[in-house]
Write an enzyme that holds these catalytic residues in place. Structure first.
Site, PDB file in Angstrom:
ATOM      1  N   HIS A 469       0.838  -1.206   0.000  1.00  0.00           N
ATOM      2  CA  HIS A 469       0.000   0.000   0.000  1.00  0.00           C
ATOM      3  C   HIS A 469       0.874   1.258   0.000  1.00  0.00           C
ATOM      4  CE1 HIS A 469      -3.607   2.419   1.258  1.00  0.00           C
ATOM      5  NE2 HIS A 469      -2.644   3.204   1.706  1.00  0.00           N
ATOM      6  N   GLU A 470       1.783   1.323   0.957  1.00  0.00           N
ATOM      7  CA  GLU A 470       2.625   2.524   1.056  1.00  0.00           C
ATOM      8  C   GLU A 470       3.523   2.652  -0.171  1.00  0.00           C
ATOM      9  OE1 GLU A 470       1.765   4.701   2.995  1.00  0.00           O
ATOM     10  OE2 GLU A 470       0.484   3.423   4.231  1.00  0.00           O
ATOM     11  N   HIS A 473       1.679   4.412  -2.854  1.00  0.00           N
ATOM     12  CA  HIS A 473       1.813   5.870  -2.702  1.00  0.00           C
ATOM     13  C   HIS A 473       3.198   6.303  -3.184  1.00  0.00           C
ATOM     14  CE1 HIS A 473      -1.855   6.719  -0.532  1.00  0.00           C
ATOM     15  NE2 HIS A 473      -1.546   5.972   0.506  1.00  0.00           N
ATOM     16  N   HIS A 476       3.352   6.606  -6.795  1.00  0.00           N
ATOM     17  CA  HIS A 476       2.616   7.805  -7.214  1.00  0.00           C
ATOM     18  C   HIS A 476       3.547   9.028  -7.141  1.00  0.00           C
ATOM     19  CE1 HIS A 476      -1.532  10.029  -6.745  1.00  0.00           C
ATOM     20  NE2 HIS A 476      -1.072  10.098  -7.970  1.00  0.00           N
TER      21      HIS A 476
HETATM   22 ZN   LIG Z   1      -2.788   5.220   2.018  1.00  0.00          ZN
END
Ligand SMILES: [Zn+2]
Length: 680
Positions: A469-470, A473, A476
Site C-alpha cells: 500500500h505505502e 503511494h 505515485h
Molecule cells: Zn494510504
C-alpha cells in the site's frame, strides 16, 4: 557555525545531510525561510508588469523552495525520529507556519493578480496543465479565506493558527501514550498461546526498551498488539491490552487527555466552515473532493453497512462456535473477537498465521514489490547503502526508468520505535517538478515489529498488504511527471489519493507473485500450493468484521464534522453514533476519536476517512482492467495506468483521469465482490 539547513546540500540526490542536523537548527532556519518566502511573494505581488501566468502563477509555484524543503524534512523527522527538542520546536513553529500561509493567501494585492488571471483564464492560451495549476492555486486562495472581509480574515487566521497548535498537541499526546505503554509478560503462563513469531517480536520490543532476559513486551504498535489479541490465550491480558489500545487519549491519563482538544478542534472547524458560508465543516471539506457532497459519501457508506452487518453476523456464528469448542462460557467481547476468529479461521480453512509467516520475510516482500514495479512500469531499484538516513533502519534505493533515465530516490524506514508515530505512511522529501528540475525523493514508513537478532522480520499477510500500500503511494510520488510542483505526485484530491496505493495492494495477492517471492526463510521452499489455496479461500473470512470496524469510524468522522457545533462530550457523541447504526459491541471501533490521527493530527482526512472506501471502488474497478486483459502484468494496460494515474499527479481532473484509464466511470460492484459483500 553555519546552519546546515540553510546550505546547498552537496549530497547524493541532494538528500538532507542528516548526520549534521540538530533539532536547534530548525527554528532559526525556518525564520530565515519564512522571511525569504515572504520577500519572494511580495515581489510577485508588487510586480509593475500586469499579471501573467509566468510572472504570477508559475512564479508562485516556484517560490518558497527553502521553506518547502525544510517543511518536508521537519515533518519527516518529527514523525519518524522525534525527540523532546524536536517536539518543542514543533510546538513553537506550528502557529507561525500556519500564520505565514494565512498571510499569503489573504494578501490582497497578490490575490487580485491571481483572481484577475482566473477570470480570463480561457483566453490566456494555457496548456491543460497550466490551466489546472491556475485553477488549483485560485481555489487554494479562496479556501484559505482570500475572499473573506478583512474583519473575518483576522478571525480566520487566528482559527487556522490555533488549529495547527492543537493538531501538534493531539499527535504528541497520542505518541506519549503509545510509547509510554508496555504490557510486560514475565512467565510462560503469561505467554500462553503466543506463537514463535509473536514471542520473537515481543522479546525484541523488550530488548529495545532495555529489559532483561525472560521479559517480553507487548506495545500498542499495531503489528504487535493485533497478533497478541489474535493469539493470547490469556483473556485477562487480552482485555488489558485491548483497553489500553482503544483507550488512547480518552482521559485515562490526565496529562495526555485528548478529549478537550478534539472538542476544540471540532468547534473551530465548525466556525471556519461558517465563515465560508457552509452549514458544517463536512460541507466545506467535501467541496474540494470527488464526492463533493455529504449524500454521495453517506450513500457509499450505507451501501456497505447492511451487507457488512449481515456478513459479520455470519462470522459471529463461527466465532461463537470456536468459543463453544474451546469450552468458553463467557460473553463474547471485543477483546475476544480476534482470538476466537483466528481459531475459527484455523478450524475452517486449516490456516494458521504461524504457518504462513515464515514465507513472508520482509526483505523478500520488498524484492517482490520492486519486481512488480519493474514489470509494470519498467522501474529498476539499486540499493544505495552509502546514503545515510536519519536512523540506521533507513535504507535508500536509486530508481531508474527502463531506458536508464533517473527517476528518483526511494527511501524506506520499516520498523516501529518509541520515537516514531504509529501507522504507515508515505511522505515526499522532495516532490518531482520539471519546471524546477527536481526529481522526487520519496519516503515510506512502516511500523513492523522487528524480528529477533539474527532472524529476518516476518510479516503477516496484512503487513505485506500495508507494505505494498505505502509503496503504491511511493510509486505515485516517484512516477510523477508534471511541470509544476503544486500538482506533483500525491497532491491530488483526497478521495483519489488512495487509488494508487490500494490498487498496488492487488499485486501482492497475485499467485504469480506469491509463488515467486513467498519462500520459507529457513528452507527456501516456495509457498506450498495448498497453503496458497487456503490463503485465497480464507481471504474474505473476517471481511464483515473489518468492513464494520472501518465503516463505523468513517460514519463517526462524518457525523462529527456534520454538526453545526462541537458536541459537549466527544466520547458520548461517538457512542451515540455507534448506537444509532447498531455497531455490535464485540466489534469495536477502528479508531476512536481521542486517538484518531487521520482526523485530528492535521486536517488531511477530516470528514475524509471515507476516502479509503471511495478509492476502493476505483481500485477494484481499475484492477478489473488487468483481469479483462488476461494478465496482471498486461503491458498495454500497465502503460495506460502509468500514463493516466501514476504519473499525472493533479495535472488532470481525477474523474477524467479515471475515465482515460478505464474508458468509463467507475462502478461499485467489483469492490463489493472483492469484500464478499455482493451476495450478503
Ligand atoms: Zn494510504
Amino acid at each position: 557555525m553555519t546552519n546546515p539547513l540553510l546550505l546547498d546540500w552537496a549530497t547524493p540526490h541532494g538528500i538532507a545531510p542528516f548526520a549534521d542536523i540538530r533539532a536547534e537548527h530548525f527554528e532559526p532556519a525556518f525564520e530565515q525561510a519564512l522571511r525569504q518566502h515572504r520577500a519572494e511573494v511580495e515581489a510577485i505581488a508588487a510586480n509593475v508588469a500586469s499579471a501573467s501566468f509566468d510572472n504570477t502563477i508559475a512564479a508562485l509555484d516556484a517560490s518558497g523552495r527553502l521553506l518547502t524543503r525544510l517543511e518536508h524534512l521537519f515533518s519527516s523527522l518529527t514523525a519518524s525520529a522525534t525527540s523532546p527538542a524536536l517536539q518543542a520546536a514543533q510546538r513553537a513553529l506550528a502557529a507561525p507556519l500556519a500564520a505565514h500561509y494565512s498571510a499569503i493567501h489573504m494578501h490582497g494585492g497578490l490575490f487580485a493578480r491571481v483572481d484577475e488571471l482566473h477570470g480570463r483564464r480561457q483566453s490566456l492560451e494555457l496548456s491543460p496543465e497550466q490551466l489546472r495549476l491556475l485553477e488549483r492555486l485560485h481555489l487554494d486562495f479562496v479556501r484559505a479565506g482570500a475572499r473573506l472581509a478583512p474583519a473575518y480574515q483576522a478571525r480566520y487566521a487566528v482559527i487556522v493558527s490555533r488549529l495547527a497548535e492543537l493538531y501538534t498537541r493531539f499527535a504528541q499526546n497520542v505518541l506519549a501514550e503509545e510509547s509510554g505503554y508496555q504490557l510486560q509478560l514475565r512467565s510462560e503462563d503469561e505467554l500462553a498461546g503466543l506463537p514463535a513469531f509473536v514471542r520473537a517480536a515481543a522479546r525484541q520490543a523488550a530488548v529495545d526498551r532495555g529489559l532483561g532476559e525472560g521479559v517480553h513486551v507487548i506495545t500498542l504498535s499495531r503489528s504487535l498488539v493485533v497478533p497478541f489479541l489474535s493469539h493470547s490465550a490469556r483473556r485477562d491480558l487480552r482485555e488489558q491490552a485491548w483497553r489500553a489500545w482503544v483507550g488512547r487519549g480518552d482521559g485515562g491519563q490526565p496529562a495526555t487527555d485528548n478529549r478537550a482538544i478534539c472538542r476544540e478542534i471540532l468547534a473551530l472547524r465548525a466556525e471556519q466552515a461558517r465563515l465560508h458560508g457552509h452549514a458544517c465543516y463536512a460541507d466545506y471539506a467535501l467541496e474540494d473532493t470527488m464526492a463533493q457532497r455529504q449524500p454521495a459519501v453517506q450513500q457509499l457508506l450505507d451501501r456497505v453497512w447492511q451487507p457488512a452487518l449481515t456478513a459479520q453476523a455470519r462470522e459471529r456464528e463461527a466465532v461463537l462456535g470456536a468459543m463453544a469448542a474451546a469450552g468458553a462460557t463467557h460473553e463474547l467481547q471485543a477483546w475476544d473477537w480476534r482470538y476466537y476468529a483466528e481459531q475459527a479461521r484455523r478450524a475452517r480453512f486449516a490456516l494458521d498465521d504461524a504457518e504462513v509467516k515464515p514465507f513472508f520475510a520482509l526483505d523478500r516482500m520488498v524484492a517482490a514489490m520492486f519486481d512488480c514495479a519493474g514489470r509494470l512500469f519498467g522501474l529498476k531499484f539499486s540499493a544505495r547503502p552509502d546514503i545515510a538516513g536519519y536512523h540506521p533502519d533507513v535504507k535508500a534505493w536509486e530508481v531508474t526508468h527502463a531506458d536508464g533515465r533517473l527517476c528518483g530516490l526511494f527511501v524506506q524506514d520499516n520498523f516501529a520505535r518509541p520515537t516514531k508515530r504509529s501507522g504507515a505512511w508515505m511522505n515526499p522529501l522532495r516532490n518531482q517538478s520539471t519546471a524546477l528540475g527536481a526529481t522526487p525523493i520519496i519516503l515510506n514508513n512502516n511500523n513492523f515489529a522487528r524480528g529477533a537478532a539474527g532472524e529476518p522480520t516476518l510479516l503477516s499477510f496484512d503487513d505485506v498488504r500495508t507494505l505494498f500500500h505505502e509503496f503504491g503511494h511511493g510509486l505515485h510520488g516517484l512516477l510523477s511527471s508534471v511541470q509544476y510542483e503544486r500538482l506533483a505526485g500525491t497532491q491530488v484530491l483526497r478521495d483519489f489519493v488512495e487509488l494508487p496505493s490500494q490498487l498496488f495492494e492487488h499485486w501482492m495477492a497475485e499467485p504469480e507473485v506469491l509463488r515467486r517471492f513467498a519462500r520459507h526463510w529457513q528452507t527456501d521452499e516456495p509457498l506450498p500450493e495448498a497453503l496458497l489455496a487456503k490463503l485465497q479461500a480464507a481471504r474474505q473470512f473476517g471481511q464483515g468484521y473489518e468492513t464494520l470496524r472501518y465503516t463505523a469510524s468513517a460514519l463517526v468522522d462524518l457525523a462529527a464534522h456534520a454538526l453545526p457545533q462541537a458536541p459537549e462530550d466527544v466520547v458520548a457523541f461517538e457512542q451515540q453514533v455507534l448506537a444509532r447504526y447498531g455497531l455490535p459491541a464485540e466489534v469495536g471501533l477502528n479508531h476512536r476519536l481521542t486517538h484518531f490521527q487521520h482526523l485530528f493530527s492535521s486536517a488531511g482526512y477530516a470528514a475524509g476517512y471515507y476516502v479509503y472506501l471511495w478509492a476502493e471502488v476505483l481500485d477494484c474497478d481499475a484492477y478489473e482492467a488487468f483481469v479483462e486483459a488476461g494478465s496482471p502484468f498486461d503491458a498495454a494496460t500497465a502503460e495506460r495506468l502509468r500514463a493516466c494515474i501514476y504519473s499525472s499527479g493533479n495535472s488532470v481532473e481525477p474523474g477524467a483521469a479515471f475515465r482515460a484509464f478505464r474508458g468509463r466511470d467507475p462502478v461499485v460492484e467489483p469492490m463489493l465482490k472483492d469484500r464478499g459483500l455482493l451476495t450478503a
